[in-house]
Each structure stands twice: as C-alpha cells, then as structure tokens.
Design a protein around this motif. Structure first.
Motif, PDB file in Angstrom:
ATOM      1  N   ASN A  97      23.214  51.342  36.154  1.00 47.80           N
ATOM      2  CA  ASN A  97      22.848  52.285  35.016  1.00 47.80           C
ATOM      3  C   ASN A  97      22.419  53.558  35.114  1.00 47.80           C
ATOM      4  O   ASN A  97      21.723  53.899  36.134  1.00 47.80           O
ATOM      5  CB  ASN A  97      21.819  51.540  34.228  1.00 47.80           C
ATOM      6  N   THR A  98      23.128  54.595  34.473  1.00 43.91           N
ATOM      7  CA  THR A  98      22.808  56.047  34.756  1.00 43.91           C
ATOM      8  C   THR A  98      22.613  56.597  33.396  1.00 43.91           C
ATOM      9  O   THR A  98      22.464  55.926  32.259  1.00 43.91           O
ATOM     10  CB  THR A  98      23.979  56.828  35.395  1.00 43.91           C
ATOM     11  N   LYS A  99      22.099  58.094  33.266  1.00 40.76           N
ATOM     12  CA  LYS A  99      21.850  58.722  32.199  1.00 40.76           C
ATOM     13  C   LYS A  99      22.988  59.551  32.110  1.00 40.76           C
ATOM     14  O   LYS A  99      23.357  60.404  33.153  1.00 40.76           O
ATOM     15  CB  LYS A  99      20.479  59.660  32.228  1.00 40.76           C
ATOM     16  N   LEU A 100      23.699  59.813  30.809  1.00 44.82           N
ATOM     17  CA  LEU A 100      24.691  60.716  30.698  1.00 44.82           C
ATOM     18  C   LEU A 100      24.441  61.496  29.341  1.00 44.82           C
ATOM     19  O   LEU A 100      24.658  61.068  28.354  1.00 44.82           O
ATOM     20  CB  LEU A 100      25.858  59.887  30.460  1.00 44.82           C
ATOM     21  N   GLY A 101      23.791  62.885  29.456  1.00 44.79           N
ATOM     22  CA  GLY A 101      23.431  63.583  28.280  1.00 44.79           C
ATOM     23  C   GLY A 101      22.398  63.070  27.659  1.00 44.79           C
ATOM     24  O   GLY A 101      22.191  63.192  26.401  1.00 44.79           O
ATOM     25  N   GLY A 102      21.310  62.444  28.271  1.00 47.55           N
ATOM     26  CA  GLY A 102      20.186  61.881  27.569  1.00 47.55           C
ATOM     27  C   GLY A 102      20.470  60.148  27.200  1.00 47.55           C
ATOM     28  O   GLY A 102      19.568  59.762  26.731  1.00 47.55           O
ATOM     29  N   ALA A 103      21.733  59.853  27.178  1.00 50.50           N
ATOM     30  CA  ALA A 103      22.091  58.483  26.832  1.00 50.50           C
ATOM     31  C   ALA A 103      22.168  57.609  27.866  1.00 50.50           C
ATOM     32  O   ALA A 103      22.700  58.107  28.996  1.00 50.50           O
ATOM     33  CB  ALA A 103      23.207  58.696  25.818  1.00 50.50           C
ATOM     34  N   SER A 104      21.840  56.357  27.670  1.00 54.53           N
ATOM     35  CA  SER A 104      22.289  55.456  28.787  1.00 54.53           C
ATOM     36  C   SER A 104      23.653  55.214  28.873  1.00 54.53           C
ATOM     37  O   SER A 104      24.386  54.869  28.080  1.00 54.53           O
ATOM     38  CB  SER A 104      21.553  54.099  28.600  1.00 54.53           C
ATOM     39  N   ALA A 105      24.128  55.187  30.293  1.00 55.55           N
ATOM     40  CA  ALA A 105      25.540  54.558  30.568  1.00 55.55           C
ATOM     41  C   ALA A 105      25.929  53.749  31.818  1.00 55.55           C
ATOM     42  O   ALA A 105      24.861  53.718  32.679  1.00 55.55           O
ATOM     43  CB  ALA A 105      26.581  56.212  30.822  1.00 55.55           C
ATOM     44  N   TRP A 106      26.883  53.019  32.033  1.00 63.67           N
ATOM     45  CA  TRP A 106      27.158  52.256  33.162  1.00 63.67           C
ATOM     46  C   TRP A 106      28.174  52.962  33.926  1.00 63.67           C
ATOM     47  O   TRP A 106      29.164  53.319  33.414  1.00 63.67           O
ATOM     48  CB  TRP A 106      27.480  50.805  32.874  1.00 63.67           C
ATOM     49  N   THR A 107      27.899  52.997  35.391  1.00 64.04           N
ATOM     50  CA  THR A 107      28.832  53.951  36.088  1.00 64.04           C
ATOM     51  C   THR A 107      29.421  52.976  37.167  1.00 64.04           C
ATOM     52  O   THR A 107      28.579  52.398  37.964  1.00 64.04           O
ATOM     53  CB  THR A 107      28.245  55.190  36.559  1.00 64.04           C
ATOM     54  N   LYS A 108      30.678  52.902  37.212  1.00 67.82           N
ATOM     55  CA  LYS A 108      31.355  51.990  38.332  1.00 67.82           C
ATOM     56  C   LYS A 108      31.727  52.637  39.445  1.00 67.82           C
ATOM     57  O   LYS A 108      32.228  54.011  39.275  1.00 67.82           O
ATOM     58  CB  LYS A 108      32.634  51.427  37.830  1.00 67.82           C
ATOM     59  N   ARG A 109      31.408  52.537  40.695  1.00 68.48           N
ATOM     60  CA  ARG A 109      31.777  52.934  41.959  1.00 68.48           C
ATOM     61  C   ARG A 109      32.508  52.196  42.865  1.00 68.48           C
ATOM     62  O   ARG A 109      31.974  50.932  42.988  1.00 68.48           O
ATOM     63  CB  ARG A 109      30.728  53.742  42.407  1.00 68.48           C
ATOM     64  N   ASN A 110      33.124  52.852  43.881  1.00 69.68           N
ATOM     65  CA  ASN A 110      33.942  52.134  45.067  1.00 69.68           C
ATOM     66  C   ASN A 110      32.672  51.837  46.152  1.00 69.68           C
ATOM     67  O   ASN A 110      32.192  52.812  46.441  1.00 69.68           O
ATOM     68  CB  ASN A 110      34.885  52.826  45.678  1.00 69.68           C
ATOM     69  N   LYS A 111      32.538  50.739  46.472  1.00 68.22           N
ATOM     70  CA  LYS A 111      31.451  50.365  47.538  1.00 68.22           C
ATOM     71  C   LYS A 111      31.894  51.005  48.853  1.00 68.22           C
ATOM     72  O   LYS A 111      31.106  51.480  49.504  1.00 68.22           O
ATOM     73  CB  LYS A 111      31.328  48.861  47.608  1.00 68.22           C
ATOM     74  N   LYS A 112      32.977  51.034  49.085  1.00 71.47           N
ATOM     75  CA  LYS A 112      33.350  51.398  50.449  1.00 71.47           C
ATOM     76  C   LYS A 112      33.176  52.897  50.825  1.00 71.47           C
ATOM     77  O   LYS A 112      32.688  53.464  51.757  1.00 71.47           O
ATOM     78  CB  LYS A 112      34.779  51.167  50.818  1.00 71.47           C
ATOM     79  N   SER A 113      33.937  53.710  49.632  1.00 68.26           N
ATOM     80  CA  SER A 113      34.126  55.016  49.913  1.00 68.26           C
ATOM     81  C   SER A 113      32.835  55.686  48.791  1.00 68.26           C
ATOM     82  O   SER A 113      32.488  57.287  49.380  1.00 68.26           O
ATOM     83  CB  SER A 113      35.101  55.804  49.373  1.00 68.26           C
ATOM     84  N   GLY A 114      32.268  55.239  48.213  1.00 70.56           N
ATOM     85  CA  GLY A 114      31.092  55.752  47.198  1.00 70.56           C
ATOM     86  C   GLY A 114      31.591  56.751  46.172  1.00 70.56           C
ATOM     87  O   GLY A 114      30.776  57.026  45.381  1.00 70.56           O
ATOM     88  N   GLU A 115      32.939  56.573  45.932  1.00 72.61           N
ATOM     89  CA  GLU A 115      33.598  57.506  44.751  1.00 72.61           C
ATOM     90  C   GLU A 115      33.200  56.797  43.502  1.00 72.61           C
ATOM     91  O   GLU A 115      33.382  55.607  43.119  1.00 72.61           O
ATOM     92  CB  GLU A 115      34.920  57.430  45.159  1.00 72.61           C
ATOM     93  N   PHE A 116      33.036  57.499  42.322  1.00 78.03           N
ATOM     94  CA  PHE A 116      32.683  57.108  41.187  1.00 78.03           C
ATOM     95  C   PHE A 116      33.977  57.007  40.595  1.00 78.03           C
ATOM     96  O   PHE A 116      34.751  57.695  40.443  1.00 78.03           O
ATOM     97  CB  PHE A 116      31.749  58.058  40.414  1.00 78.03           C
ATOM     98  N   MET A 117      34.303  55.659  39.866  1.00 79.91           N
ATOM     99  CA  MET A 117      35.542  55.310  39.318  1.00 79.91           C
ATOM    100  C   MET A 117      35.800  55.297  37.844  1.00 79.91           C
ATOM    101  O   MET A 117      36.746  55.934  37.213  1.00 79.91           O
ATOM    102  CB  MET A 117      35.828  54.078  39.796  1.00 79.91           C
ATOM    103  N   ALA A 118      34.639  55.174  37.109  1.00 83.76           N
ATOM    104  CA  ALA A 118      34.843  55.094  35.845  1.00 83.76           C
ATOM    105  C   ALA A 118      33.360  55.043  35.259  1.00 83.76           C
ATOM    106  O   ALA A 118      32.295  54.650  35.728  1.00 83.76           O
ATOM    107  CB  ALA A 118      35.582  54.017  35.065  1.00 83.76           C
ATOM    108  N   VAL A 119      33.170  55.492  33.705  1.00 81.43           N
ATOM    109  CA  VAL A 119      31.968  55.500  33.149  1.00 81.43           C
ATOM    110  C   VAL A 119      32.045  54.732  31.839  1.00 81.43           C
ATOM    111  O   VAL A 119      32.783  55.107  31.061  1.00 81.43           O
ATOM    112  CB  VAL A 119      31.254  56.808  32.832  1.00 81.43           C
ATOM    113  N   LYS A 120      31.036  53.854  31.362  1.00 81.13           N
ATOM    114  CA  LYS A 120      31.058  53.475  30.120  1.00 81.13           C
ATOM    115  C   LYS A 120      29.940  53.866  29.270  1.00 81.13           C
ATOM    116  O   LYS A 120      28.695  53.678  29.874  1.00 81.13           O
ATOM    117  CB  LYS A 120      31.085  51.932  30.140  1.00 81.13           C
ATOM    118  N   LYS A 121      30.190  54.574  28.098  1.00 83.29           N
ATOM    119  CA  LYS A 121      29.117  55.240  27.377  1.00 83.29           C
ATOM    120  C   LYS A 121      29.168  54.429  26.159  1.00 83.29           C
ATOM    121  O   LYS A 121      30.048  53.979  25.614  1.00 83.29           O
ATOM    122  CB  LYS A 121      29.284  56.597  27.347  1.00 83.29           C
ATOM    123  N   PRO A 122      28.081  54.721  25.301  1.00 84.43           N
ATOM    124  CA  PRO A 122      27.935  54.101  23.975  1.00 84.43           C
ATOM    125  C   PRO A 122      28.749  55.007  22.962  1.00 84.43           C
ATOM    126  O   PRO A 122      29.206  56.062  23.204  1.00 84.43           O
ATOM    127  CB  PRO A 122      26.581  54.204  23.550  1.00 84.43           C
TER     128      PRO A 122
END
Length: 65
Positions: free
Chosen positions: A23-48
């Motif tokens: 769970n992260t903050k995106l412009g002051g709003a809450s968002a879920w960020t998906k990342r690759n466990k092996k490389s640590g690369e961020f893959m996608a963000v779900k925002k409201p």
C-alpha cells in the motif's frame, strides 16, 4: 456440471509467488503497487477511480509488510 478450464487459457490459479504488493501513497491518495519479487521492479499501480471510492487490491498477489 463444473469443468476445469482448458490449458493455455492464461488464467492464474492460486497466489502469484513471484510478485508482491504494498500500500503506497500516490499524490496524497492511497494506491496499491505491484512489484516483481526477484528484481524489485514496479509492475503496476491500482489507484481509485475518484476520491470517494476505495482502492482495490490486486487479486492473488501477496502483501508486503
């Protein structure tokens, strides 16, 4: 009668073990960020969709602590 889906339909079965979400903050709003466990690369963000709706998590992806 229920049947199993055919192989090769690209549907995930169960939890994705190689990905996590946090769970992260995106412009002051809450968002879920998906990342690759092996490389640590961020893959996608779900925002409201708008300010009044809650953010939904990714399905079948483990949560980070």
């Amino acid at each position: 009668m229920a049947v199993n889906k055919p192989k090769g339909d690209n549907a995930s079965k169960g939890a994705m073990k190689k990905r996590t979400q946090q769970n992260t903050k995106l412009g002051g709003a809450s968002a879920w960020t998906k990342r690759n466990k092996k490389s640590g690369e961020f893959m996608a963000v779900k925002k409201p969709a708008n300010e009044t709706k809650a953010v939904r998590k990714f399905k079948g992806v483990r949560r980070e602590k």
